[in-house]
Design a protein around this motif. Structure first.
Motif, short mmCIF file in Angstrom:
data_model
loop_
_atom_site.label_atom_id
_atom_site.label_comp_id
_atom_site.label_asym_id
_atom_site.label_seq_id
_atom_site.Cartn_x
_atom_site.Cartn_y
_atom_site.Cartn_z
N ASN A 1 19.98 -26.40 -31.07
CA ASN A 1 19.49 -25.60 -29.85
C ASN A 1 19.71 -24.05 -30.20
N ASN A 2 20.04 -23.70 -31.37
CA ASN A 2 20.19 -22.16 -31.51
C ASN A 2 18.77 -21.63 -32.39
N LEU A 3 18.71 -20.40 -32.17
CA LEU A 3 17.46 -19.88 -33.30
C LEU A 3 18.46 -18.92 -34.18
N CYS A 4 18.18 -19.33 -35.47
CA CYS A 4 18.61 -18.62 -36.74
C CYS A 4 17.47 -17.91 -37.58
N LEU A 5 17.58 -16.48 -37.68
CA LEU A 5 16.80 -15.76 -38.39
C LEU A 5 17.31 -15.28 -39.30
N ILE A 6 16.78 -15.68 -40.74
CA ILE A 6 17.63 -15.38 -41.91
C ILE A 6 16.65 -14.92 -42.80
N GLU A 7 17.32 -13.60 -43.20
CA GLU A 7 16.39 -12.55 -44.20
C GLU A 7 17.02 -12.89 -45.55
N LEU B 1 12.93 -15.44 -43.28
CA LEU B 1 12.10 -14.28 -43.49
C LEU B 1 12.10 -13.67 -45.03
N GLU B 2 11.11 -13.78 -45.55
CA GLU B 2 11.03 -13.43 -46.94
C GLU B 2 9.95 -11.99 -47.21
N GLY B 3 10.21 -11.42 -48.04
CA GLY B 3 9.72 -10.13 -48.57
C GLY B 3 10.42 -8.98 -49.38
N ASP B 4 9.88 -8.33 -49.77
CA ASP B 4 10.57 -7.13 -50.54
C ASP B 4 11.22 -6.34 -49.65
N LEU B 5 12.06 -5.50 -50.11
CA LEU B 5 12.79 -4.37 -49.27
C LEU B 5 11.86 -3.53 -48.60
N GLY B 6 12.10 -3.16 -47.27
CA GLY B 6 11.08 -2.18 -46.53
C GLY B 6 9.83 -2.88 -46.03
N MET B 7 9.89 -4.10 -46.08
CA MET B 7 8.55 -4.82 -45.55
C MET B 7 8.42 -5.04 -44.06
N GLY B 8 9.74 -5.11 -43.37
CA GLY B 8 9.67 -5.22 -41.85
C GLY B 8 10.33 -6.66 -41.28
N LYS B 9 11.17 -7.11 -42.52
CA LYS B 9 11.89 -8.23 -41.63
C LYS B 9 12.70 -7.88 -40.44
N GLY C 1 -0.77 -1.87 -43.78
CA GLY C 1 -0.24 -2.61 -42.81
C GLY C 1 0.65 -3.62 -43.56
N ARG C 2 0.81 -4.70 -42.82
CA ARG C 2 1.54 -5.72 -43.51
C ARG C 2 0.83 -7.17 -43.14
N ARG C 3 0.95 -7.97 -44.26
CA ARG C 3 0.28 -9.33 -44.14
C ARG C 3 1.59 -10.17 -43.99
N LEU C 4 1.48 -11.03 -42.94
CA LEU C 4 2.34 -12.08 -42.63
C LEU C 4 1.83 -13.45 -43.03
N THR C 5 2.62 -14.31 -43.66
CA THR C 5 2.12 -15.68 -43.89
C THR C 5 3.01 -16.50 -43.18
N LEU C 6 2.92 -17.12 -42.00
CA LEU C 6 3.62 -18.26 -41.44
C LEU C 6 3.38 -19.33 -41.88
N ALA C 7 4.41 -20.31 -42.39
CA ALA C 7 4.28 -21.79 -42.85
C ALA C 7 5.27 -22.61 -42.17
N ILE D 1 8.51 -17.23 -42.73
CA ILE D 1 7.46 -16.00 -42.52
C ILE D 1 7.70 -15.12 -44.02
N THR D 2 6.68 -14.91 -44.61
CA THR D 2 6.48 -14.02 -45.90
C THR D 2 5.82 -12.98 -45.49
N ILE D 3 6.26 -11.65 -45.82
CA ILE D 3 5.81 -10.43 -45.24
C ILE D 3 5.65 -9.59 -46.48
N GLY D 4 4.24 -9.18 -46.79
CA GLY D 4 3.80 -8.20 -48.05
C GLY D 4 2.95 -7.26 -47.43
N ALA D 5 2.88 -6.12 -48.26
CA ALA D 5 2.20 -4.98 -47.99
C ALA D 5 0.74 -5.22 -48.36
N GLU D 6 -0.25 -4.90 -47.27
CA GLU D 6 -1.45 -4.82 -47.24
C GLU D 6 -2.28 -3.82 -46.79
N GLY D 7 -2.76 -3.13 -47.48
CA GLY D 7 -3.27 -1.64 -47.22
C GLY D 7 -2.29 -0.77 -46.30
#
Length: 157
Positions: free
Chosen positions: A101-107, A32-40, A131-137, A123-129
């Motif tokens: 078999n585990n799920l690891c969420l890493i900020e 989970l990537e993105g600046d502070l406060g983006m919603g990770k 809301g937030r734009r999320l790019t999943l790769a 998942i990269t989260i950025g501000a857009e208007g």
């Protein structure tokens, strides 16, 4: 495969987390990537709640990792923001968490570079208007399938 999604508000972010949880099928490594406060953490909360967590989902900023045993699914939520050196992860026995078999969420995964395994999904989260734009790769076959499942869920309704 890359997927672009938009979320406006905390409820939308939490709902998207639910879709991501279902698409991941309770396993994988997610950066989970993105600046502070983006919603990770909000997105992580949505994922963890969708997998069955009833109690609070706290940010692991000070503990580095919060474990959740949810029936057959083990979720480990990492926040590496305060990590001074990636080698600190070795002292935590971090490699044990990355069982297939585990799920690891890493900020803040960049802070663990060189120690963390390759992500299935970034998942990269950025501000857009407003809301937030999320790019999943998708970085692996599992990540690619996850993106396709989310795309299908979103197109169906």
């Amino acid at each position: 495969m890359k997927l672009e999604l938009h979320a406006v508000g905390e409820d939308a972010m939490t709902s998207l987390g639910g879709d991501i949880a279902r698409a991941l099928e309770g396993r994988g490594i997610v950066y989970l990537e993105g600046d502070l406060g983006m919603g990770k953490t909000t997105l992580s909360r949505g994922i963890i709640r969708a997998l069955g967590q009833q109690g609070p989902v706290k940010s692991p900023t000070y503990t580095l990792v919060e474990p959740y045993e949810l029936g057959e699914v083990n979720v480990y939520h990492f926040d590496l923001y305060r990590l001074a050196n990636p080698e600190e992860l070795e002292f935590l026995g971090v490699r044990d968490y990355f069982d297939g078999n585990n799920l690891c969420l890493i900020e803040w995964p960049a802070k663990g570079q060189g120690v963390l395994p390759t992500a299935d999904l970034t998942i990269t989260i950025g501000a857009e208007g407003e809301g937030r734009r999320l790019t999943l790769a998708g970085q692996t076959t599992h990540g690619e399938l996850t993106c396709r499942r989310i795309q299908q869920m979103r197109s169906e309704g």
